[in-house]
Scaffold this motif. Structure first.
Motif, mmCIF file in Angstrom:
data_model
loop_
_atom_site.group_PDB
_atom_site.id
_atom_site.type_symbol
_atom_site.label_atom_id
_atom_site.label_comp_id
_atom_site.label_asym_id
_atom_site.label_seq_id
_atom_site.Cartn_x
_atom_site.Cartn_y
_atom_site.Cartn_z
ATOM 1 N N ALA A 207 92.870 30.634 15.280
ATOM 2 C CA ALA A 207 93.244 29.335 15.846
ATOM 3 C C ALA A 207 92.012 28.481 16.156
ATOM 4 O O ALA A 207 92.141 27.311 16.516
ATOM 5 N N GLY A 208 90.832 29.085 16.060
ATOM 6 C CA GLY A 208 89.612 28.305 16.284
ATOM 7 C C GLY A 208 88.850 28.631 17.563
ATOM 8 O O GLY A 208 87.869 27.985 17.895
ATOM 9 N N VAL A 209 89.340 29.645 18.291
ATOM 10 C CA VAL A 209 88.687 30.003 19.563
ATOM 11 C C VAL A 209 87.279 30.538 19.298
ATOM 12 O O VAL A 209 87.084 31.406 18.465
ATOM 13 N N GLU A 210 86.297 29.989 20.030
ATOM 14 C CA GLU A 210 84.927 30.460 19.858
ATOM 15 C C GLU A 210 84.588 31.618 20.767
ATOM 16 O O GLU A 210 83.894 32.550 20.387
ATOM 17 N N SER A 211 85.046 31.502 22.027
ATOM 18 C CA SER A 211 84.765 32.620 22.931
ATOM 19 C C SER A 211 85.920 32.830 23.896
ATOM 20 O O SER A 211 86.697 31.909 24.162
ATOM 21 N N VAL A 212 86.037 34.057 24.379
ATOM 22 C CA VAL A 212 87.075 34.383 25.352
ATOM 23 C C VAL A 212 86.424 34.970 26.599
ATOM 24 O O VAL A 212 85.355 35.576 26.534
ATOM 25 N N GLN A 213 87.116 34.762 27.721
ATOM 26 C CA GLN A 213 86.681 35.338 28.990
ATOM 27 C C GLN A 213 87.537 36.567 29.237
ATOM 28 O O GLN A 213 88.734 36.456 29.447
ATOM 29 N N LEU A 214 86.948 37.746 29.148
ATOM 30 C CA LEU A 214 87.710 38.960 29.436
ATOM 31 C C LEU A 214 87.356 39.426 30.842
ATOM 32 O O LEU A 214 86.222 39.815 31.115
ATOM 33 N N ASP A 215 88.332 39.352 31.725
ATOM 34 C CA ASP A 215 88.102 39.715 33.133
ATOM 35 C C ASP A 215 88.151 41.218 33.303
ATOM 36 O O ASP A 215 89.148 41.853 32.935
ATOM 37 N N GLU A 216 87.106 41.766 33.877
ATOM 38 C CA GLU A 216 87.087 43.207 34.174
ATOM 39 C C GLU A 216 86.726 43.409 35.641
ATOM 40 O O GLU A 216 85.727 44.047 35.997
ATOM 41 N N PRO A 217 87.578 42.881 36.527
ATOM 42 C CA PRO A 217 87.227 42.941 37.955
ATOM 43 C C PRO A 217 87.194 44.356 38.528
ATOM 44 O O PRO A 217 86.586 44.563 39.572
ATOM 45 N N VAL A 218 87.817 45.335 37.853
ATOM 46 C CA VAL A 218 87.791 46.690 38.447
ATOM 47 C C VAL A 218 86.366 47.245 38.472
ATOM 48 O O VAL A 218 86.092 48.232 39.138
ATOM 49 N N LEU A 219 85.457 46.556 37.784
ATOM 50 C CA LEU A 219 84.055 46.997 37.818
ATOM 51 C C LEU A 219 83.426 46.889 39.204
ATOM 52 O O LEU A 219 82.334 47.395 39.427
ATOM 53 N N VAL A 220 84.099 46.218 40.129
ATOM 54 C CA VAL A 220 83.545 46.179 41.493
ATOM 55 C C VAL A 220 84.156 47.268 42.383
ATOM 56 O O VAL A 220 83.864 47.335 43.573
ATOM 57 N N LEU A 221 84.995 48.129 41.801
ATOM 58 C CA LEU A 221 85.586 49.230 42.585
ATOM 59 C C LEU A 221 84.814 50.528 42.341
ATOM 60 O O LEU A 221 83.970 50.595 41.460
ATOM 61 N N ASP A 222 85.141 51.566 43.102
ATOM 62 C CA ASP A 222 84.621 52.894 42.787
ATOM 63 C C ASP A 222 85.427 53.396 41.605
ATOM 64 O O ASP A 222 86.650 53.527 41.698
ATOM 65 N N LEU A 223 84.777 53.681 40.491
ATOM 66 C CA LEU A 223 85.531 54.060 39.287
ATOM 67 C C LEU A 223 85.295 55.511 38.895
ATOM 68 O O LEU A 223 84.158 55.981 38.885
ATOM 69 N N PRO A 224 86.363 56.227 38.563
ATOM 70 C CA PRO A 224 86.197 57.589 38.047
ATOM 71 C C PRO A 224 85.431 57.555 36.715
ATOM 72 O O PRO A 224 85.425 56.528 36.022
ATOM 73 N N GLU A 225 84.828 58.677 36.384
ATOM 74 C CA GLU A 225 84.004 58.788 35.168
ATOM 75 C C GLU A 225 84.712 58.274 33.920
ATOM 76 O O GLU A 225 84.166 57.514 33.141
ATOM 77 N N ASN A 226 85.973 58.719 33.748
ATOM 78 C CA ASN A 226 86.641 58.373 32.483
ATOM 79 C C ASN A 226 86.912 56.878 32.364
ATOM 80 O O ASN A 226 86.951 56.336 31.263
ATOM 81 N N VAL A 227 87.070 56.220 33.502
ATOM 82 C CA VAL A 227 87.268 54.765 33.450
ATOM 83 C C VAL A 227 85.942 54.089 33.114
ATOM 84 O O VAL A 227 85.885 53.160 32.299
#
Ligand code: GLN
Ligand code: ZN
Length: 765
Positions: A207-227
């Motif tokens: 459709a012509g999109v040049e860039s997208v914003q992919l939100d990954e807010p869980v990166l500010v949480l305590d994350l288990p290894e597999n995540v």
């Protein structure tokens, strides 16, 4: 040239257009076409606003008719069976998942009765999202192409946008497994999920999109290894595909530093970080970038309403430019502006002095643009000067500073936040003066807020009835509630809160240092919006706030009446706080104001006082560790400051709801009695956790969100289970929460059954 960007714009409309049309659609008053037309109009308005402001990177797909996470569940076909069976249109499926659907059979169309999916808090904000609910039979596929459509819609208006999507790892991690698939590891769904993401990203590219914003807010949480590991899998998969749009991996609401490993060497085109919430992560995240990656600097606050300090922000952005060069730096909002009110221009009643300190979503657009221009060397001296003047005026204003409040804060000490005797000694004296039976019964405070109450309050606010007439009306409501409680046989009565519009706003209106808006709504969930009061200065209580009504109630009964107040942490959490002093100090100031009220109630003869803290838990910092420990220390201190000014005889209650509470945190408040929402907890360990709780406790025995009336036998069974592992002399009998949203019929029947059940047990001990 440094570019400016916005991560998302409020979608409710400047005058709550979305709420009005959505609710009209739900009640069958307008067609689906009309709903869709208004949505389109809001999107166009938002895009044009951003374009006119000169924002370089404008988001699309930040619009939603209910919730952006729910949109994604629908788009990727994460639709539990019960919603897929009824041949509902796309938008009706969305609403059925978000809020449930009950519809009788008509003209050959079968009846529908489905409950809503679980809704939970969006990180530490007051927004709530609908939890993606996966199962072993989840089959990802694209249902429609909302992000593509909205991108093209903007393009047709001549506006180039950057679509926003929640990223794959956050989408899975924020979800849950359906009960029958309890052993499902959500991250195991990643490979299949990535296929639909790729398909969607391909469509966007076409459709012509040049860039997208992919939100990954869980990166500010305590994350288990597999995540953490999942990031590499996901983003390498994207970079291995030819021709996808550029990807900006976006985080907000905290620091990513404990998860650096997860995003190190990720093949994305850029990163966004929230430097308003956490400027300290700067060095570490900049080090992470390779020479082709851009840095989006979140510097305009997406969570609060204060004017940005251009000089300070520009200095911060320049640090980034020094290291990366102008072309690789973007000036941005810290998060989506979804969490801020739409437009300050809609406030016509705010005092000019204070209004000059604020910036709502529409104003924040100009802020990112001006900062970007400034750091690119364009002449914005006029804007800088007027901004510096506003910042200086606020810092020097007498509205902001009250030396007498600051002096009281300076005098706080161990004694101010400690009751004079330990709990056992207090209890003995309280028991002597209150003389309550075993398993005392009470309620949480509010009784049904009837139409009559709302009509009279409106009349009074509009000046259509006099203060005296209104007071008489409120007293008659109080009397009704007192007589009812006597008849049904409750032990500790309440006045019913008929005079209160809202548990925070009512008190805030009587506290110096607060201001109020007329139109500054923020989406809380679906079509429910809140309008938080704003803390602008040092807080104090000039005169009594609740004594009149409570004393009136006590004067017409011989049973003890419990005074009900909202606690300092809840007042703080449900307001826009100041950003120039610590939240801890603001909580302590509120605590002193409430302490004055508690002392006045005691002096007026009130023997039981409840200080509600339903928001205590939601202020919890997102990550475990020192910050959490600090929070619990000051939150508990604030509660104790508010409640420790009374004698041993006065019984202090508190109340909690909305989330699970850790008994250790509750214990630190040292309230004599606490009531906790409990009726929907099916985890038997939750009771056991409270076994060692030293003070008295009431576990909520019925759900106040439902009109259902539990029969006496059900109460008996519930109480019996609890008493199987909990000593009866410590136990109180009460509902989950206040009854303000209930009707009188069910309230009366439920409380009657509850009291009868308590009597049943008293006879057995
Ligand atoms: N006292 C308040 C009421 O009964 C408590 C409300 C709440 O906990 N949310 O309405
Ligand atoms: Zn409650």
């Amino acid at each position: 040239m440094v570019q400016s960007s916005v991560l998302g714009f409020p979608r409710i409309g400047g005058n709550r257009e979305l709420k009005k049309v959505t609710e009209a659609y739900w009640s069958g008053k307008v067609s689906e076409d009309e709903l869709l037309r208004v949505g389109k109009e809001i999107r166009e308005h938002n895009w044009r606003l951003q374009q006119d402001a000169g924002v370089d990177i404008i988001p699309s797909n930040d619009f939603s008719y209910y919730d952006q996470v729910l949109d994604l569940s629908l788009l990727f076909n994460v639709i539990p069976d019960q919603y897929a069976q009824h041949d509902l249109s796309e938008i009706d499926t969305l609403f059925a998942m978000g809020r449930g659907l009950q519809r009788g059979e008509s003209e050959g169309v079968a009846a529908v009765d489905v409950t809503a999916l679980e809704m939970v808090k969006w990180f530490d904000s007051n927004y709530h999202y609908v939890r993606p609910t996966f199962s072993n039979s989840t089959e990802f596929r694209l249902n429609g192409q909302k992000p593509v459509d909205e991108y093209l819609e903007a393009k047709e208006l001549g506006i180039e946008t950057r679509p926003v999507l929640l990223g794959p790892v956050s989408f899975l991690h924020l979800g849950k497994a359906e009960r029958e698939s309890a052993d499902l590891d959500l991250i195991s769904l990643l490979p299949n999920l990535l296929q639909v993401y790729v398909e969607l990203l391909q469509k966007l590219a076409e459709a012509g999109v040049e860039s997208v914003q992919l939100d990954e807010p869980v990166l500010v949480l305590d994350l288990p290894e597999n995540v953490q590991d999942a990031y590499k899998t996901a983003y390498e998969a994207f970079s291995n595909e030819e021709g996808l749009p550029k990807i900006i991996l976006t985080t907000y609401f905290g620091t990513v530093t404990p998860n650096l490993r997860a995003i190190e060497n990720l093949p994305v085109d850029g990163f966004h970080f929230d430097f308003v919430r956490n400027p300290e992560q700067f060095e570490e995240v900049v080090d992470l970038l390779n020479e082709n990656q851009t840095l989006s600097v979140g510097i305009v606050d997406g969570r609060n309403i204060w004017k940005n300090d251009f000089a300070k922000s520009s200095e911060f952005v320049r640090k980034a430019i020094d290291q990366l060069g102008e072309d690789r730096v973007i000036v941005s909002t810290s998060s989506s502006l979804l969490h801020t009110p739409v437009d300050l221009e809609n406030e016509r009643k705010l005092d000019d002095e204070v209004k000059d300190w604020f910036s709502f979503a529409a104003q924040k657009l100009n802020e990112v643009v001006i900062i970007a221009k400034n750091v690119s060397g364009e002449d914005v001296s006029e804007e800088l000067e007027s901004n510096a003047a506003s910042i200086a005026a606020r810092a020097a204003s007498s509205i902001t500073h009250d030396p007498s409040v600051q002096e009281r804060i300076g005098q706080l000490n161990q004694a101010t936040s400690t009751r004079s005797s330990p709990f056992e000694d207090r209890l003995a004296k309280q028991q002597e003066s209150l003389n309550l039976p075993l398993l005392p019964t009470t309620t949480i405070g509010s009784f049904p807020q009837t139409k009559d109450i709302r009509v009279n309050r409106n009349k009074f606010n509009k000046g259509e009835i006099s203060a005296e007439e209104y007071e008489n009306f409120i007293n008659s409501e109080i009397e009704k509630v007192i007589r009812f409680q006597e008849e049904v046989g409750l032990d500790v009565l309440v006045h019913g809160e008929p005079e209160r519009n809202d548990m925070v706003q009512y008190f805030a209106e009587k506290i110096n240092g607060y201001v109020f808006t007329t139109n500054a709504w923020v989406q809380s969930y679906g079509s429910r919006y809140v309008r938080p009061p704003i803390i602008v200065g040092d807080l104090s209580r000039p005169e009594a706030m609740s004594v009149k009504e409570t004393v009136y109630a006590q004067s017409i009964t011989t049973k003890p009446v419990k005074g009900i107040l909202t606690g300092p942490v809840t007042c703080l959490r449900w307001s826009f706080p100041r950003n120039d002093i610590d939240q801890k100090i603001q909580a302590l100031q509120l605590a002193l104001a409430i302490r004055d009220e508690v002392t006045d109630l005691e002096a007026a003869g009130i023997k039981v006082i409840q200080v509600d803290e339903p928001a205590l838990r939601e202020g919890l910092p997102l990550r475990d560790g020192q910050e959490r420990a600090d929070y619990f220390n000051w939150a508990a201190e604030a509660f104790r400051v508010a409640t420790s000014g009374v004698s041993d005889q006065t019984q202090i209650h508190s109340h909690f709801c909305y989330s699970d509470f850790d008994p250790n945190h509750v214990r630190a408040l040292d309230a004599d009695v606490v009531s906790i929402e409990f009726s929907k907890k099916d985890d038997p360990n939750y009771i056991a956790q409270f076994q060692s709780y030293p003070n008295h406790i009431g576990l909520g025995l019925f759900d106040i969100h439902s009109p259902r009336v539990p029969p006496k036998e059900e109460f008996i069974e519930k109480i019996g289970t609890i008493l199987g592992s909990y000593p009866p002399e410590k136990f109180w009998i009460n509902p989950d929460c206040g009854l303000k949203t209930r009707g009188w019929d069910e309230t009366s029947a439920s409380l009657h059954n509850m009291v009868e059940a308590a009597k049943h047990f008293r006879e057995h001990y």
